[in-house]
Design a protein around this motif. Structure first.
Motif, mmCIF file in Angstrom:
data_model
loop_
_atom_site.group_PDB
_atom_site.id
_atom_site.type_symbol
_atom_site.label_atom_id
_atom_site.label_comp_id
_atom_site.label_asym_id
_atom_site.label_seq_id
_atom_site.Cartn_x
_atom_site.Cartn_y
_atom_site.Cartn_z
ATOM 1 N N VAL A 299 9.392 -18.643 -29.782
ATOM 2 C CA VAL A 299 9.967 -17.543 -30.563
ATOM 3 C C VAL A 299 9.274 -16.235 -30.196
ATOM 4 N N GLU A 300 7.947 -16.275 -30.116
ATOM 5 C CA GLU A 300 7.184 -15.071 -29.788
ATOM 6 C C GLU A 300 7.547 -14.531 -28.410
ATOM 7 N N GLY B 247 9.277 -12.547 -37.462
ATOM 8 C CA GLY B 247 9.433 -13.985 -37.243
ATOM 9 C C GLY B 247 9.629 -14.729 -38.554
ATOM 10 N N LEU C 257 5.465 -17.777 -37.987
ATOM 11 C CA LEU C 257 4.520 -17.520 -36.896
ATOM 12 C C LEU C 257 3.079 -17.380 -37.373
#
Length: 284
Positions: free
Chosen positions: A171-172, A126, A139
C-alpha cells in the motif's frame, strides 16, 4: 446543506489508485459482486442501473452474504448515501465509468485532495482507505472499529467477517507512486500554464507591426514627371523655333513639325501611370 457533486472526470493519479484498489477488491473487474457470484445474475452488473443495483443489494446480502458490488465493492448503503448527497440520477448505468466516478467521490471524502497536496500523511490516508475498503491494512498501530489493531491488520479486525488481503508495504509503495504521478502532472500543468503566460506576454510586449497605408499617387498637376515631360515638349518647340528659323519655313513644314512635337509630348505624358489612372485606363 447544498448537494455535493459527483465528479465528471477522474484525474490520472486517482485513477491509478482506484485501479489498484479494484485489483485487490475485485480482480475479476467491474462486473463483480460479493463472492464472485456475478455469473448468477440474470444480466451483467455493468448493464444494470444504479437504482437496480441498490434495489438488488438487499437480496444479495441474504443470498451471498454481502451487498458489495462492482470493481470497488460498493456496499448498498454506500451507494444510497452517494446518491442522496450528490443528487445523481438512479437511471445512470452502473458502468465502469460511473463506478470510477463513484470511487473518486469516496477518495475525496477520505482526504485524497489533502493527501495529494501534502496536508495528509501516508499513514493517516492509509487508515482512511482501510476504513473505506476493509481488505486494506492500517499502516500503523491504531484504534480500529472493534478494538485496537496493529500495523497490517484490517481496521475492522474482530468483526468475524473482514480480513486483510495485502501487506502494508504494498500500500505504501502504491501511495508513493500516486504522489509521484500527481507531482509530475502538476509540474506539467504549471509548465504549460507558464508557457501560455509567456506567449501572451510576448505578444503584448511585441505587437505585430501595423502595415503602413499605401502611398497615394500625386495629383497630376503636382507630378514632377508631368512637368518634366511638359517642359521637354516646350524646350523642343523653342529649339525648333530658334534654331531652324521656324517662321521662315514653308507653312506646310511648320505644320508637320508642330504635329511631330505635339504628338511626342502627348504620348510621353499619356504613358505616365498617374495620367492613366486619372483617365481610368488599365495598364497593359
Amino acid at each position: 446543506m447544498p448537494l455535493k457533486t459527483l465528479p465528471d472526470i477522474v484525474p490520472a493519479p486517482a485513477k491509478m489508485l482506484l485501479d489498484f484498489i479494484r485489483s485487490i477488491e475485485a480482480p475479476r473487474g467491474y462486473g463483480t459482486i460479493y463472492g464472485n457470484n456475478q455469473d448468477k445474475l440474470p444480466v451483467p452488473l455493468t448493464s444494470m442501473t444504479l437504482d437496480q443495483v441498490i434495489a438488488a443489494g438487499s437480496g444479495w446480502s441474504k443470498k451471498f452474504g454481502s451487498s458489495a458490488a462492482g470493481g470497488l465493492q460498493f456496499m448498498r448503503l454506500t451507494l444510497q448515501q452517494i446518491k442522496k448527497e450528490t443528487g445523481i440520477s438512479g437511471d445512470l448505468v452502473f458502468s465502469a465509468g460511473l463506478q470510477d466516478r463513484l470511487g473518486y467521490y469516496l477518495l475525496l471524502g477520505r482526504g485524497y485532495a489533502d493527501f495529494i497536496e501534502g496536508k495528509l500523511g501516508v499513514v493517516a490516508f492509509g487508515k482512511a482507505l482501510a476504513q473505506e475498503w476493509a481488505s486494506f491494512p492500517v499502516l500503523a498501530d491504531t484504534r480500529g472499529q472493534k478494538r485496537p489493531v496493529k500495523r497490517g491488520d484490517t481496521y475492522y479486525a474482530g468483526d468475524g467477517i473482514n480480513k486483510v488481503l495485502l501487506k502494508p508495504e504494498k500500500v505504501e509503495a502504491k501511495l508513493q507512486d500516486v504522489l509521484e504521478l500527481a507531482g509530475a502532472v502538476k509540474a506539467r500543468q504549471q509548465k504549460t500554464k507558464a508557457t501560455s503566460a509567456a506567449l501572451v506576454a510576448a505578444v503584448n510586449d511585441n505587437p505585430p507591426p501595423i502595415a503602413p497605408a499605401p502611398a497615394k499617387p500625386k495629383p497630376i498637376r503636382k507630378s514632377g514627371r508631368f512637368w518634366t515631360w511638359a517642359g521637354t515638349g516646350g524646350i523642343s518647340l523653342t529649339t525648333i523655333v530658334e534654331k531652324l528659323g521656324f517662321f521662315q519655313l514653308d507653312y506646310r513644314v511648320q505644320i508637320a513639325l508642330l504635329v511631330v512635337v505635339v504628338g511626342f509630348a502627348v504620348y510621353a505624358i499619356a504613358t505616365m501611370t498617374p495620367i492613366r489612372n486619372a483617365l481610368g485606363l488599365k495598364s497593359k
